[in-house]
Scaffold this motif. Structure first.
Motif, short mmCIF file in Angstrom:
data_model
loop_
_atom_site.label_atom_id
_atom_site.label_comp_id
_atom_site.label_asym_id
_atom_site.label_seq_id
_atom_site.Cartn_x
_atom_site.Cartn_y
_atom_site.Cartn_z
N ARG A 301 1.04 -1.30 -0.17
CA ARG A 301 0.13 -0.04 0.12
C ARG A 301 0.75 1.34 -0.18
N ASP A 302 1.98 1.31 0.75
CA ASP A 302 2.86 2.48 0.80
C ASP A 302 3.55 2.59 -0.69
N THR A 303 4.07 1.52 -1.18
CA THR A 303 4.40 1.83 -2.30
C THR A 303 3.39 2.49 -3.38
N LEU A 304 2.50 1.80 -3.41
CA LEU A 304 1.23 2.51 -4.27
C LEU A 304 0.72 3.85 -3.99
N ASN A 305 0.99 4.35 -2.90
CA ASN A 305 0.67 5.78 -2.53
C ASN A 305 1.97 6.38 -2.91
N LYS A 306 3.13 6.00 -2.74
CA LYS A 306 4.34 6.79 -2.93
C LYS A 306 4.33 7.01 -4.45
N ALA A 307 3.99 6.01 -5.43
CA ALA A 307 4.09 5.82 -6.69
C ALA A 307 3.14 6.86 -7.38
N ARG A 308 2.04 6.90 -6.76
CA ARG A 308 1.05 7.87 -7.05
C ARG A 308 1.42 9.44 -7.11
N LYS A 309 2.19 9.45 -5.76
CA LYS A 309 2.78 10.81 -5.72
C LYS A 309 3.53 11.25 -6.87
N TYR A 310 4.42 10.42 -7.36
CA TYR A 310 5.34 10.76 -8.50
C TYR A 310 4.40 10.38 -9.73
N GLY A 311 3.18 10.61 -9.89
CA GLY A 311 2.45 10.81 -11.07
C GLY A 311 2.01 9.32 -11.85
N ILE A 312 2.69 8.12 -11.19
CA ILE A 312 2.63 6.66 -11.81
C ILE A 312 1.21 6.35 -11.68
N ALA A 313 0.65 5.74 -12.66
CA ALA A 313 -0.55 4.90 -12.60
C ALA A 313 -0.52 3.84 -11.76
N THR A 314 -1.44 3.60 -10.73
CA THR A 314 -1.10 2.42 -9.92
C THR A 314 -2.56 1.62 -9.78
N THR A 315 -2.10 0.14 -9.81
CA THR A 315 -3.15 -0.63 -9.31
C THR A 315 -2.45 -2.04 -8.83
N PHE A 316 -3.33 -3.18 -8.42
CA PHE A 316 -2.59 -4.13 -8.15
C PHE A 316 -3.40 -5.38 -8.97
N ALA A 317 -2.43 -6.42 -8.91
CA ALA A 317 -2.96 -7.73 -9.51
C ALA A 317 -3.47 -8.66 -8.58
N TYR A 318 -4.41 -9.52 -8.56
CA TYR A 318 -4.90 -10.27 -7.56
C TYR A 318 -5.31 -11.70 -8.36
N ILE A 319 -5.24 -12.80 -7.74
CA ILE A 319 -5.77 -14.25 -8.17
C ILE A 319 -7.02 -14.53 -7.32
N ALA A 320 -8.17 -14.32 -7.87
CA ALA A 320 -9.58 -14.65 -7.24
C ALA A 320 -9.62 -16.09 -7.10
N GLY A 321 -9.54 -16.81 -5.83
CA GLY A 321 -9.59 -18.48 -5.67
C GLY A 321 -8.78 -18.71 -4.88
N ILE A 322 -8.09 -17.95 -4.12
CA ILE A 322 -6.78 -18.43 -2.98
C ILE A 322 -7.33 -17.92 -1.55
N ASP A 323 -7.90 -16.56 -1.37
CA ASP A 323 -8.13 -16.23 -0.08
C ASP A 323 -9.64 -16.53 0.15
N SER A 324 -10.21 -16.61 1.44
CA SER A 324 -11.51 -16.55 1.57
C SER A 324 -12.15 -15.16 1.17
N LEU A 325 -13.23 -15.25 0.80
CA LEU A 325 -14.17 -13.91 0.45
C LEU A 325 -13.73 -12.68 1.31
N SER A 326 -14.02 -13.15 2.79
CA SER A 326 -13.88 -12.11 3.61
C SER A 326 -12.40 -11.60 3.68
N ALA A 327 -11.24 -12.47 3.60
CA ALA A 327 -9.80 -11.74 3.68
C ALA A 327 -9.84 -11.01 2.25
N MET A 328 -10.42 -11.56 1.00
CA MET A 328 -10.12 -10.61 -0.02
C MET A 328 -10.99 -9.29 0.04
#
Ligand code: SF4
Length: 413
Positions: A301-328
């Motif tokens: 999360r801190d990395t994404l916030n820092k990246a945004r500060k420098y004008g970098i477009a940010t998002t994350f990649a996630y695999i649906a099917g490994i965590d429980s839904l509440s953890a997701m």
């Protein structure tokens, strides 16, 4: 650029080479007699859809159109190939016309299943469920792992560090070194040096690639081993393609860049996007390569916030099917305010018993994915972000997002 490398470069070069030689593999799973590779889904107690009624039932229950649920199911289930164009458990790639009126075409890359392990099949130009034709398809190809590939005419993906040579994540097919053979693994040539990259783009231009028209060059590959190696690589690509007219976006898909200084340097390379490879939120130590599991969600999360500060477009990649839904849900809530683009949410596709061992029990049912879709829509509703169809070939969304139409261009903007 001379062939000679300065001492520090030689060390880094050797380090790069050495690091990439250390392949970590995770052998968490102990194959049980019960798991039959040719009937992976059945013997893994994964729900096999046998009747379209389940789609209607879930559609009524969650307010998601049947057409969307059908394609979610196809991506989680895999495909049978009566003509055996591709071996069972390997992947097949093809383009299907999912909406003839709109001529909406989309590409699929799906695990191939044995008889009775799925009721989706493709043969003679048709995608079917049981005997029902769902779409027209083009030629079936073996899905290979190459040094590069294009999702569309203006999208180029670089596998610069050979995913085929990577390992350590239980949910990743490349973790299983006895699985794929050379018919699939065609990424042994790495793009390590500036000369490698120049030669690569020379060859691409010679075969007709119009670098100036590219919308995005994305580096989606195995681990680099060091943050500095990633920054150096992205800089070398920039120095190679900008003079050739590239004015698009450079994208790094990974988790090895976290320092403020490295992010500042990446932001100097022109339009830049970071897709942070999160994979899962709660089973990181258990399932991920050490280099990834050593990174906490707070750090991400801190990395994404820092990246945004420098004008970098940010998002994350996630695999649906490994965590429980509440953890997701908890994870998406944690990262929601740190992203400027919709997350890349991949449906978990398994090809080996090892990968199957990483699947959340509830994810063995189709309903899990429909619930995940609705949850994510709820969590991200206030952000105004929407999925970009061309970013993901195994998504939870196809033509609709939060009941709003989605641009169906799966080959880029
Ligand atoms: S780091 Fe990426 S390529 Fe390497 S094993 Fe993990 S998921 Fe696969």
């Amino acid at each position: 650029m001379s062939g000679l490398l300065h001492e520090s470069c030689i060390i880094h070069h050797i380090l790069d080479n050495f690091k990439s030689m250390v392949i970590e593999t995770k052998t968490r799973y102990i194959p049980t007699d019960s798991i039959e590779p040719s009937r992976l889904m059945c013997s893994g107690n994964v729900e096999i859809t046998q009747s379209p009624e389940i789609w209607q039932q879930l559609s009524n229950q969650y307010g998601v159109p049947v057409g969307e649920i059908l394609y979610i199911d196809l991506n989680r289930s895999g495909i049978r190939l009566p003509n055996n164009e591709v071996r069972v458990n390997y992947r097949a790639r093809f383009i299907a016309t999912v909406d003839p009126e709109e001529n909406t075409r989309t590409w699929f890359a799906l695990p191939v299943r044995g008889e009775g392990d799925t009721y989706f099949s493709t043969s003679d130009g048709h995608l079917r469920f049981q005997d029902q034709v769902l779409a027209n398809t083009g030629q079936i190809y073996l899905d290979t792992c190459d040094v590069s590939y294009q999702r569309g005419p203006r999208l180029l993906n670089l596998n610069s560090r050979s995913r085929g040579n990577c390992g350590g994540c239980t949910a990743c097919v490349h973790n299983y070194k006895d699985f794929y053979d050379v018919t699939v693994l065609r990424d042994q040539q790495k793009l390590m040096t500036r000369n490698d990259i120049e030669a690569f783009f020379d060859q691409k231009e010679a075969t007709g690639l119009d670098i100036a028209s590219l919308q995005q060059i994305a580096v989606v590959t195995g681990l680099f081993g060091r943050e500095a190696a990633v920054v150096k690589h992205m800089r070398m690509i920039t120095e190679t393609v900008r003079p050739r007219g590239f004015a698009g976006e450079l994208m790094y898909f990974g988790c090895e860049v976290n320092s403020e200084e490295a992010l500042r340097q990446l932001s100097q390379l022109g339009k830049f996007a970071l897709v942070y490879a999160i994979d899962n939120f709660t089973k990181r130590a258990e399932l991920l390569a050490k280099r990834k599991s050593s990174i906490s969600i707070d750090t991400a999360r801190d990395t994404l916030n820092k990246a945004r500060k420098y004008g970098i477009a940010t998002t994350f990649a996630y695999i649906a099917g490994i965590d429980s839904l509440s953890a997701m849900e908890q994870g998406f809530n944690t990262l929601r305010d740190s992203i400027s683009r919709f997350p890349v949410v991949n449906i978990f596709q398994v090809q080996t018993p090892g990968q199957l061992s990483a699947m959340e029990a509830a994810a063995k049912k189709l309903e899990y994915y429909v619930k995940a879709r609705r949850s994510i829509e709820g969590i991200l509703a206030q952000t105004g972000l929407k999925p970009r169809r061309w970013e993901n070939y195994r998504p939870l969304w196809y033509t609709l997002y939060n009941d709003q139409p989605l641009p169906a261009n799966t080959f880029g903007d």
